[in-house]
Design an enzyme around this catalytic site. Structure first.
Site, PDB file in Angstrom:
ATOM      1  N   GLU A 357      60.105  85.564  94.405  1.00 37.41           N
ATOM      2  CA  GLU A 357      59.176  86.417  95.171  1.00 37.41           C
ATOM      3  C   GLU A 357      59.485  86.428  96.668  1.00 37.41           C
ATOM      4  OE1 GLU A 357      55.311  86.288  92.283  1.00 37.41           O
ATOM      5  OE2 GLU A 357      55.503  84.593  93.626  1.00 37.41           O
TER       6      GLU A 357
HETATM    7  C1  TNX Z   1      54.470  83.886  89.764  1.00 35.91           C
HETATM    8  S1  TNX Z   1      56.788  82.648  88.483  1.00 35.91           S
HETATM    9  C2  TNX Z   1      55.011  82.920  90.588  1.00 35.91           C
HETATM   10  C3  TNX Z   1      54.185  81.829  91.061  1.00 35.91           C
HETATM   11  C4  TNX Z   1      52.755  81.978  90.650  1.00 35.91           C
HETATM   12  C5  TNX Z   1      52.672  82.474  89.232  1.00 35.91           C
HETATM   13  C6  TNX Z   1      51.274  82.575  88.739  1.00 35.91           C
HETATM   14  C7  TNX Z   1      57.221  82.505  89.876  1.00 35.91           C
HETATM   15  C8  TNX Z   1      58.569  82.100  89.997  1.00 35.91           C
HETATM   16  N1  TNX Z   1      56.348  82.801  90.856  1.00 35.91           N
HETATM   17  O1  TNX Z   1      54.278  81.724  92.463  1.00 35.91           O
HETATM   18  O2  TNX Z   1      52.151  80.734  90.761  1.00 35.91           O
HETATM   19  O3  TNX Z   1      53.289  83.707  89.141  1.00 35.91           O
HETATM   20  O4  TNX Z   1      51.207  82.921  87.399  1.00 35.91           O
END
Ligand code: TNX
Length: 580
Positions: A357
Site C-alpha cells: 500500500e
Molecule cells: C491490508 S494486507 C493491509 C493491512 C491492513 C489489512 C486489513 C496488507 C499487506 N495491507 O495494512 O491491516 O488490509 O485487513
C-alpha cells in the site's frame, strides 16, 4: 519428499469401511483399571487429527492405554528426542498424574504402554516428516530430526482424549486408538501473523498464540512489528523509535497507556519460546509506507526534515518515508540500523520488509528502497520477504513474495487486463522468488466470519470456515478455470494466516468512541483464529488428496472440546454443527 504414502484414506473413508467399529474391541490386559471402559463412539471420534496426515490407517486393534508405569523411552545418545520427550512428558504428567519418566522403564513398573521416541528415522522423512505406530502396549514415533519428532508428538497429543489439554490431573482412560500414520508437510512455510503494530500484544498473549500455532504444526510466526500506529521493536541505535513511536496504537493516543514495545529481553523470550515449539520468528519492518511511527520518531527520514505527529488513527495509504534523492543517505542509515538489529534479534533467515500500500512513489523510488533493504539484509545473511508489491522491483533469487490478493485479482489472471498485483507476482517469480499465499478473502483472520461478528473488517468479504478451508496456493495463484497458473508447486513456499488488528474492538463497523470497546488481545486472537486458523494449517500441511471439508468439519467439532480445556474463546460459527 520420499516418505511412502499409502493410498490416501480420509477418516471418513475408514469409518465407511467399518474399521472404526473394531477399534474398541476388548480392553487390553494392561488397562489401568477395569472401570476404564472406553466408549466405542468416543474413541472413533478421537481420531480427529488436524492437519490431516498424509496417511492414517486405523488398524482395528485394541487401543493402547497409558498407565502409571508408562515411560517415554529414548536412546541415551538421542539428544533431539530427549528434548521432545521432556516436553511431551510434561503435558502427560500434568493431565494423567502419572510419573512418566523419560528414559528406561522403571524396575517393577508394569501398568501402561511405552512411548518410544527416536530421531534416527530415515532421511527420506525430511525435516518435519514422521511415522507414528500405536498398537498393543507400544507407541513409536520416529523422525529424522527433533523438529519432525515434535510434529509427530503433536499428532500423538491429538490422539489422546481432549482432557490431555487441561493442565490438571483428570480421571479418564488415557486411550490412544490403534493407528499407523505416515506424515510430512506439503509446504515448508506455514505461517501465522500477528499485527502487533496496530495493537500491542503483551508477551504472554504472544506465547499463547505460539502454543496454539504449535498444536496445528505451524512453523513461522510473522511479527508485523511496525506500522503507522506503532513501533514495537527495541533498536539500540535508534532509541527514539520506542520512546516516541511506541506511544500509540490504533485508537489510543500518546498518554492513554504504557509505551507499547518489546524490550530486547521480551523479544528474546518470544524467540526462545517459539524455538522450543519449532517455530521461527520472522520480523517485519514495514516500509516505505505504513511508517508514520518511524516518521514521528526520526525527523531526517522525512523530506522536510521535520517529525510528523504520532499517528493513532485508522487510515491506510498515509505518506511514505522520503524517497527523493536528497534524503537517501539518511534513509539508508535508518534502514541499516533497523534492519540490521531486526535481523540480529531474529531466529529466522528471513526478514520481512513490508512494501504494501505505497501511495505516490515512482518505480525508481520503490526499486531503490527494495534494493537498499535487500543489500543490507544480504550482509546479515538474510533473505527478504515482502508483500507482493515489491515483486515489481529487482530481487535476489530466493526472496519470498507474500500474495495477499483476493478473488478480483485472481479473476484477472490470464485475461488481457491482468491487474498490477498479477504482474508483480509474475515478475518476482521470473526472478527466482517463491510465494507464500495469504489471500485476503481466505486467510485474513481479521475478516469477519459473518455479519453478526462485532470485530474486524469485511473489505475482502466474509470469511466463514469453508472459505478459510476450501482453497490452496495453486488455486489462488491461477485463473478461476485453472487454465493459467502463475506458480508451479515448487515455486510455492507455503501459506500464512494473517491476523491484522486495524479493528480489534467491539462495534468495528464504525470508528470507536470509547476505549472500553477494545477487548483484550488474547480474546481478539482466540475469536478470530478459532476455528479458522486450523483450516489454514491444513491448507499448508496436508496434501490435496487427503483434504475434505466435511471430514475437516467433523474433526473441528471434536477439537472444540480441546479448545474448551485450553480456555480458547472460539467463535461458535452458526454454520458449524458444534456438539451443543
Ligand atoms: C491490508 S494486507 C493491509 C493491512 C491492513 C489489512 C486489513 C496488507 C499487506 N495491507 O495494512 O491491516 O488490509 O485487513
Amino acid at each position: 519428499m520420499s516418505i511412502r504414502i499409502r493410498r490416501a484414506r480420509t477418516i471418513a473413508a475408514v469409518a465407511a469401511a467399518g474399521a472404526l467399529a473394531l477399534i474398541v474391541a476388548p480392553i487390553p490386559a494392561n488397562a489401568a483399571d477395569p472401570a476404564d471402559v472406553v466408549e466405542t463412539t468416543d474413541l472413533a471420534a478421537q481420531i480427529a487429527v488436524i492437519p490431516a496426515p498424509s496417511s492414517l490407517d486405523a488398524t482395528g486393534a485394541a487401543p493402547v492405554l497409558l498407565g502409571s508405569g508408562t515411560v517415554i523411552k529414548i536412546h541415551p545418545l538421542d539428544d533431539g528426542a530427549a528434548a521432545v520427550g521432556e516436553n511431551l512428558a510434561e503435558l502427560l504428567r500434568d493431565a494423567t498424574g502419572y510419573a512418566i519418566p523419560v528414559g528406561q522403564r522403571a524396575a517393577g513398573a508394569s501398568q501402561g504402554a511405552t512411548i518410544e521416541l527416536s530421531t534416527r528415522g530415515d532421511a527420506g522423512l525430511g525435516d518435519e516428516g514422521y511415522t507414528l505406530e500405536a498398537e498393543g502396549t507400544q507407541v513409536s514415533v520416529e523422525a529424522h530430526s527433533a523438529e519432525g519428532l515434535f510434529r509427530g508428538a503433536t499428532t500423538l497429543r491429538q490422539l489422546l482424549p481432549p482432557e490431555i489439554e487441561s493442565g490438571e490431573a483428570s480421571d479418564v482412560a488415557w486411550a490412544i486408538p490403534s493407528v499407523s500414520i505416515g506424515d510430512a508437510p506439503r509446504y515448508d512455510y506455514r505461517g501465522a501473523m500477528l499485527d502487533v503494530g496496530r495493537r500491542f500484544y503483551p508477551v504472554d498473549d504472544v506465547k499463547r498464540f505460539i502454543d496454539q500455532m504449535a498444536l496445528y504444526k505451524f512453523n513461522a510466526l510473522h511479527m508485523h512489528l511496525t506500522d503507522d500506529q506503532g513501533w514495537r521493536l527495541t533498536v539500540d541505535a535508534r532509541p527514539e523509535l520506542t520512546q516516541i513511536g511506541a506511544s500509540t496504537q490504533s485508537g489510543w493516543k500518546p498518554g492513554t497507556g504504557e509505551p507499547w514495545f518489546y524490550t530486547k529481553a521480551d523479544y528474546q523470550e518470544i524467540v526462545s519460546y517459539a524455538a522450543e515449539h519449532f517455530i521461527e520468528v520472522v520480523p517485519e519492518i514495514d516500509g516505505p509506507s505504513h511508517a508514520m511511527a518511524a516518521k514521528a520518531s526520526i525527523p531526517e527520514i522525512n523530506c522536510d526534515g521535520k517529525a510528523v505527529a504520532p499517528y493513532s488513527g485508522f487510515d491506510v495509504g498515509l505518506p511514505t518515508i522520503c524517497l527523493t534523492p536528497e534524503r537517501r543517505d539518511e534513509v539508508r542509515a535508518y534502514l541499516r540500523d533497523v534492519l540490521t538489529e531486526a535481523a540480529q534479534q531474529s531466529s529466522s533467515d528471513i526478514v520481512h520488509i513490508g512494501g504494501d500500500e505505497v501511495p505516490s512513489t515512482t518505480q525508481e523510488q520503490m526499486d531503490w528502497y527494495v534494493q537498499t533493504s535487500t543489500e543490507i539484509l544480504a550482509e546479515q545473511g538474510k533473505r527478504v520477504m515482502g508483500w507482493h508489491q515489491i515483486g515489481a522491483s529487482p530481487l535476489p533469487a530466493g526472496s519470498i513474495m507474500q500474495w495477499w490478493a483476493d478473488a478480483g485479482d485472481q479473476a484477472s489472471i490470464g485475461t488481457p487486463n491482468e491487474r498490477p498485483d498479477v504482474h508483480e507476482l509474475r515478475n518476482a517469480l521470473a526472478q527466482g522468488a517463491t510465494v507464500v499465499a495469504s489471500p485476503a478473502d481466505r486467510s485474513y483472520l481479521d475478516m469477519k466470519y459473518d455479519a453478526s461478528v462485532p470485530y474486524g473488517l469485511r473489505w475482502a468479504g466474509y470469511v466463514d470456515l469453508e472459505r478459510a478451508y476450501d482453497w490452496d496456493p495453486i488455486s489462488v495463484t491461477s485463473s478461476p478455470d485453472g487454465s493459467v497458473s502463475l506458480a508451479t508447486e515448487e515455486q510455492i513456499a507455503g501459506v500464512e494466516a494473517a491476523l491484522w488488528a486495524d479493528r480489534a474492538y467491539r462495534g468495528s463497523n464504525s470508528l470507536p468512541t470509547s476505549l472500553d470497546q477494545f477487548i483484550p488481545t488474547s480474546q481478539y486472537a482466540d475469536f478470530t483464529s478459532f476455528p479458522r486458523m486450523p483450516a489454514i494449517a491444513e491448507v499448508g500441511w496436508s496434501s490435496a488428496d487427503v483434504r475434505d471439508f466435511d471430514d475437516f468439519e467433523r474433526r473441528i467439532v471434536e477439537h472444540a472440546d480441546r479448545w474448551d480445556e485450553l480456555g480458547i474463546g472460539y467463535y461458535h460459527a452458526p454454520d458449524v454443527p458444534w456438539k451443543e
